[in-house]
Design a protein around this motif. Structure first.
Motif, PDB file in Angstrom:
ATOM      1  N   ASP A 166     -40.468  -5.958  24.263  1.00 38.24           N
ATOM      2  CA  ASP A 166     -40.673  -7.383  24.510  1.00 38.24           C
ATOM      3  C   ASP A 166     -40.769  -8.217  23.234  1.00 38.24           C
ATOM      4  O   ASP A 166     -41.101  -9.394  23.288  1.00 38.24           O
ATOM      5  CB  ASP A 166     -41.918  -7.602  25.379  1.00 38.24           C
ATOM      6  N   SER A 167     -40.483  -7.623  22.091  1.00 39.74           N
ATOM      7  CA  SER A 167     -40.418  -8.378  20.837  1.00 39.74           C
ATOM      8  C   SER A 167     -39.413  -7.708  19.908  1.00 39.74           C
ATOM      9  O   SER A 167     -39.087  -6.525  20.079  1.00 39.74           O
ATOM     10  CB  SER A 167     -41.793  -8.455  20.157  1.00 39.74           C
ATOM     11  N   ALA A 168     -38.934  -8.466  18.940  1.00 39.93           N
ATOM     12  CA  ALA A 168     -37.941  -7.927  18.012  1.00 39.93           C
ATOM     13  C   ALA A 168     -38.500  -6.751  17.223  1.00 39.93           C
ATOM     14  O   ALA A 168     -37.793  -5.762  16.971  1.00 39.93           O
ATOM     15  CB  ALA A 168     -37.467  -9.032  17.068  1.00 39.93           C
ATOM     16  N   LEU A 169     -39.776  -6.828  16.824  1.00 33.77           N
ATOM     17  CA  LEU A 169     -40.386  -5.751  16.047  1.00 33.77           C
ATOM     18  C   LEU A 169     -40.492  -4.471  16.869  1.00 33.77           C
ATOM     19  O   LEU A 169     -40.188  -3.373  16.383  1.00 33.77           O
ATOM     20  CB  LEU A 169     -41.770  -6.182  15.554  1.00 33.77           C
ATOM     21  N   LYS A 170     -40.885  -4.601  18.135  1.00 35.51           N
ATOM     22  CA  LYS A 170     -40.974  -3.417  18.995  1.00 35.51           C
ATOM     23  C   LYS A 170     -39.609  -2.798  19.228  1.00 35.51           C
ATOM     24  O   LYS A 170     -39.472  -1.574  19.270  1.00 35.51           O
ATOM     25  CB  LYS A 170     -41.627  -3.791  20.330  1.00 35.51           C
ATOM     26  N   ARG A 171     -38.587  -3.629  19.393  1.00 39.21           N
ATOM     27  CA  ARG A 171     -37.242  -3.088  19.592  1.00 39.21           C
ATOM     28  C   ARG A 171     -36.755  -2.371  18.341  1.00 39.21           C
ATOM     29  O   ARG A 171     -36.079  -1.347  18.409  1.00 39.21           O
ATOM     30  CB  ARG A 171     -36.280  -4.204  19.981  1.00 39.21           C
ATOM     31  N   GLN A 172     -37.106  -2.903  17.195  1.00 39.18           N
ATOM     32  CA  GLN A 172     -36.736  -2.251  15.942  1.00 39.18           C
ATOM     33  C   GLN A 172     -37.432  -0.883  15.827  1.00 39.18           C
ATOM     34  O   GLN A 172     -36.817   0.104  15.404  1.00 39.18           O
ATOM     35  CB  GLN A 172     -37.117  -3.140  14.762  1.00 39.18           C
ATOM     36  N   GLU A 173     -38.692  -0.822  16.204  1.00 42.22           N
ATOM     37  CA  GLU A 173     -39.423   0.447  16.158  1.00 42.22           C
ATOM     38  C   GLU A 173     -38.842   1.449  17.149  1.00 42.22           C
ATOM     39  O   GLU A 173     -38.741   2.648  16.853  1.00 42.22           O
ATOM     40  CB  GLU A 173     -40.906   0.194  16.467  1.00 42.22           C
ATOM     41  N   LEU A 174     -38.446   0.977  18.328  1.00 40.75           N
ATOM     42  CA  LEU A 174     -37.848   1.865  19.321  1.00 40.75           C
ATOM     43  C   LEU A 174     -36.550   2.463  18.800  1.00 40.75           C
ATOM     44  O   LEU A 174     -36.322   3.675  18.921  1.00 40.75           O
ATOM     45  CB  LEU A 174     -37.592   1.093  20.619  1.00 40.75           C
ATOM     46  N   ARG A 175     -35.713   1.636  18.205  1.00 40.68           N
ATOM     47  CA  ARG A 175     -34.448   2.133  17.655  1.00 40.68           C
ATOM     48  C   ARG A 175     -34.695   3.142  16.532  1.00 40.68           C
ATOM     49  O   ARG A 175     -33.990   4.145  16.421  1.00 40.68           O
ATOM     50  CB  ARG A 175     -33.602   0.971  17.150  1.00 40.68           C
ATOM     51  N   ALA A 176     -35.697   2.867  15.712  1.00 44.55           N
ATOM     52  CA  ALA A 176     -36.014   3.797  14.621  1.00 44.55           C
ATOM     53  C   ALA A 176     -36.451   5.154  15.171  1.00 44.55           C
ATOM     54  O   ALA A 176     -36.084   6.200  14.623  1.00 44.55           O
ATOM     55  CB  ALA A 176     -37.104   3.199  13.726  1.00 44.55           C
ATOM     56  N   ARG A 177     -37.239   5.138  16.237  1.00 46.06           N
ATOM     57  CA  ARG A 177     -37.663   6.388  16.861  1.00 46.06           C
ATOM     58  C   ARG A 177     -36.460   7.151  17.417  1.00 46.06           C
ATOM     59  O   ARG A 177     -36.338   8.368  17.249  1.00 46.06           O
ATOM     60  CB  ARG A 177     -38.651   6.101  17.994  1.00 46.06           C
ATOM     61  N   LEU A 178     -35.577   6.445  18.084  1.00 49.56           N
ATOM     62  CA  LEU A 178     -34.424   7.103  18.694  1.00 49.56           C
ATOM     63  C   LEU A 178     -33.431   7.596  17.645  1.00 49.56           C
ATOM     64  O   LEU A 178     -32.697   8.565  17.889  1.00 49.56           O
ATOM     65  CB  LEU A 178     -33.736   6.137  19.663  1.00 49.56           C
TER      66      LEU A 178
END
Length: 511
Positions: free
Chosen positions: A176-188
Motif C-alpha cells: 500500500d505504499s511505494a516503500l513497501k512495494r520496493q521492499e517486497l520486490r527486494a525480498r522476491l
C-alpha cells in the motif's frame, strides 16, 4: 457418493518405470475420488501448468485467476504430481506470511496421503512429515526437504529449490505504499539465488495495487514502473470473459456475480475478480487530469528582449522549489527539486523534476554535491531563482548553494522558505483546482518519474511518500502573479521572465 469404476493404477511405480500419467489425468483421478468434477477453467489451468513444467527452458509462469476459482487447489495437486513424477524435486512455497504458506504444504500432504498414485511417497518417520515441511521417500539424499513453507520475511539464505511457488505474496498490507512495494520486490529478488538453473518459478495471486508485481509487459498507462515479471508466461482467467460470460457458471451465476460486485464495490471487483490493477481507494489526485506534452525549452531574442518558449507557447514566469533531504536512498524522505512555468493564459507547465540521489560513498559531502545538482538543474531550465525549504536540515543549505552558484558563474537568486501550514492541506490547495480544470501540463519525462506514482497513491489520511508532490505544490503556490508592464523603456535587455530588468531614470532637471 457414487464410485465410478476406473482401471487399476499402480500406486507406487517401481524405480525406473516410465510414468505415463499426465497432470490432467492426475487431477481427474483426485476429483473423482472427492466426488467432484473438473470445471473448464481448472482444466485450462491444469494443461497450462503441465506444459510449463515439461518445457526444457523458459519455465517462469504467472497464474492469475479470480478469487475462489480453486487455483490454490490445482497448484497443490500440481506440486503432488511433480513429486510423483520426479521424487527428488525440492519445492519452496513462499507466501505473504508463514501461515498461508503452511496451508499450501498441508494441502499437498493431504493429497499425497490420499491420492491413488502418491500413497507410497509418505515417509515412515514422523519427523519428516511436519506441518510446514516434509520429505517424501526418494532415492537421493538431499539437504533440503521435498516441500518447505516460508513467509516473505523469512531468512532463506542457503536454501535450494527446483520449483518455487509464490502464492499470494502480494497482499494489501505489503503493497500500500511505494516503500513497501520496493521492499517486497527486494525480498522476491532473493529467489533468483535459491532457484536451481533449470528450475521453475510460478507466481499465483490477484493484484492488490495499481503498481502490482503481477505485470509481465510494459503498460503505456504507467510508464513510471518497470514490469516486475517481464517475460513470464501468463495465464489470465477473469470471472467474466470478453462477452460478459461467467468463467464458472455452475458456481458464479450472473446474479451471484452481480451480488459480489455490489458488496465488494467496483474497484475491488475489478481487482480481485477481473484481475485489473486499480487503486482500491480512489486517489484525490488523478494523473489523467494532467495534460502531457513533449516540447523542450527554446530561447530567442526579439526587440532586445529574451523570450522563453515551450514549443510555441510563450512563458512569462517560473517557480522552482527544492525540498532537501540527506536520507540515504530508499530510506526516509527524498530530496526533490521541481520547476513550473506559467504562460500568458494562466496555464501551468510542470517541465522538470528530479529526485536528487547520491551513492552511499558520497555521504560525507552530500550537501555540496546536492547543491551542484541543483545548480545543474537551474542552468538547464534557465531558472532565475530557487526557493529552498529551510525547515530542519535546509537551514544551512541556502548559504552553501549561493557559494556553489557563484563558483559556477550562474546568476540565480536563492530564497529561503519556511513551511508552517499542514502539508496535506498545502498539496490539496495546490493541485485540486488545477487538475479539475486540466490547467496543469506535465512534460512526458515527469510521467516516467516517481511523481505520478506519488499522485496515484496519495491520500490526506495515508502515510506515503509525497516529497515530489510537496516540491511541485511549493512551485504552484509560489508562482508569482504577473502585472502589466508600465511602459518604461529599459536601458538593458531584461531576463525572459520580464521582472529582473534595470531602468535608467532622468536625474537632471531644469528648475
Amino acid at each position: 457418493m457414487t464410485v465410478t469404476k476406473m482401471k487399476k493404477i499402480d500406486p507406487a511405480p517401481a524405480a525406473g518405470k516410465k510414468r505415463t500419467v499426465d497432470f490432467f489425468e492426475f487431477v481427474f483421478i483426485w476429483m473423482r475420488l472427492q466426488g467432484l468434477t473438473v470445471p473448464r477453467h481448472q482444466r485450462k489451468i491444469a494443461r497450462w501448468l503441465s506444459g510449463l513444467w515439461l518445457r526444457a527452458a523458459d519455465r517462469q509462469g504467472l497464474l492469475m485467476a479470480f478469487r475462489n476459482s480453486g487455483k490454490s487447489t490445482i497448484v497443490g495437486l500440481f506440486c503432488a504430481w511433480v513429486l510423483y513424477r520426479r521424487p527428488q524435486t525440492r519445492i519452496l512455497v513462499m507466501a505473504a506470511d508463514h501461515a498461508l504458506a503452511k496451508k499450501m504444504v498441508r494441502n499437498v500432504k493431504r493429497i499425497i496421503e490420499q491420492h491413488l498414485l502418491t500413497r507410497g511417497l509418505k515417509p515412515d518417520r514422523l519427523d519428516q512429515w511436519a506441518s510446514d515441511q516434509f520429505t517424501i521417500r526418494r532415492d537421493q539424499e538431499l539437504r533440503d526437504p521435498s516441500m518447505l513453507a516460508k513467509g516473505i520475511g523469512a531468512n532463506i539464505t542457503g536454501l535450494r529449490a527446483d520449483l518455487i511457488i509464490c502464492d499470494d505474496v502480494e497482499v494489501p498490507k505489503n503493497c500500500d505504499s511505494a516503500l513497501k512495494r520496493q521492499e517486497l520486490r527486494a525480498r522476491l529478488d532473493e529467489l533468483d539465488y535459491i532457484l536451481t538453473p533449470e528450475g521453475m518459478q510460478l507466481y499465483i495471486g490477484t493484484p492488490h495495487t495499481y503498481y502490482t508485481i503481477y505485470q509481465t509487459d510494459d503498460d503505456p498507462s504507467k510508464p513510471e514502473i518497470e514490469p516486475y515479471l517481464r517475460g513470464f508466461n501468463r495465464l489470465l482467467l477473469p470471472i467474466l470473459d470478453s462477452r460478459g460470460r461467467s468463467a464458472w457458471p455452475e458456481r458464479f451465476s450472473e446474479e451471484k456475480i452481480a451480488s459480489v460486485r455490489t458488496r465488494s464495490g467496483e474497484n475491488k471487483f475489478q481487482s480481485q475478480m477481473m484481475l485489473r490493477p486499480v487503486n482500491i481507494t480512489d486517489s484525490r489526485l488523478d494523473p489523467s487530469r494532467m495534460v502531457a506534452y513533449g516540447d523542450e525549452i527554446s530561447i530567442s531574442f526579439a526587440n532586445g528582449r529574451e523570450i522563453l518558449k515551450i514549443g510555441d507557447v510563450k512563458m512569462v514566469s517560473a517557480s522552482c522549489w527544492w525540498d532537501p533531504s540527506f536520507a540515504a536512498e530508499g530510506k526516509g524522505d527524498n530530496s526533490v527539486i521541481a520547476c513550473v512555468f506559467a504562460d500568458e493564459n494562466g496555464r501551468f507547465w510542470l517541465h522538470d523534476l528530479e529526485y536528487i540521489r547520491l551513492p552511499a560513498r558520497d555521504a560525507e559531502n552530500v550537501a555540496s554535491l546536492q547543491c551542484q545538482k541543483v545548480t545543474e538543474f537551474l542552468r538547464r531550465n534557465h531558472l532565475p531563482s530557487v526557493r529552498v525549504e529551510a525547515n530542519g536540515i535546509g537551514k544551512f543549505l541556502p548559504g552553501i548553494l549561493k557559494q556553489t552558484l557563484r563558483s559556477e558563474g550562474l546568476r540565480a537568486a536563492v530564497i529561503e522558505m519556511y513551511s508552517h501550514s499542514n502539508k496535506q492541506a498545502r498539496i490539496l490547495e495546490a493541485f485540486e483546482v488545477l487538475l479539475a480544470e486540466k490547467a496543469l501540463h506535465a512534460h512526458r519525462r515527469i510521467w516516467s518519474s516517481g511523481f505520478v506514482e506519488e499522485m496515484r497513491e496519495w491520500s490526506p489520511a495515508a502515510s506515503v511518500h509525497d516529497d515530489a508532490l510537496d516540491a511541485v505544490a511549493g512551485c504552484l503556490l509560489n508562482e508569482p502573479v504577473r502585472l502589466p508592464q508600465c511602459g518604461i523603456v529599459a536601458s538593458a535587455a531584461p531576463g525572459w521572465q520580464g521582472g529582473s530588468a534595470q531602468y535608467s531614470a532622468l536625474s537632471k532637471f531644469e528648475i
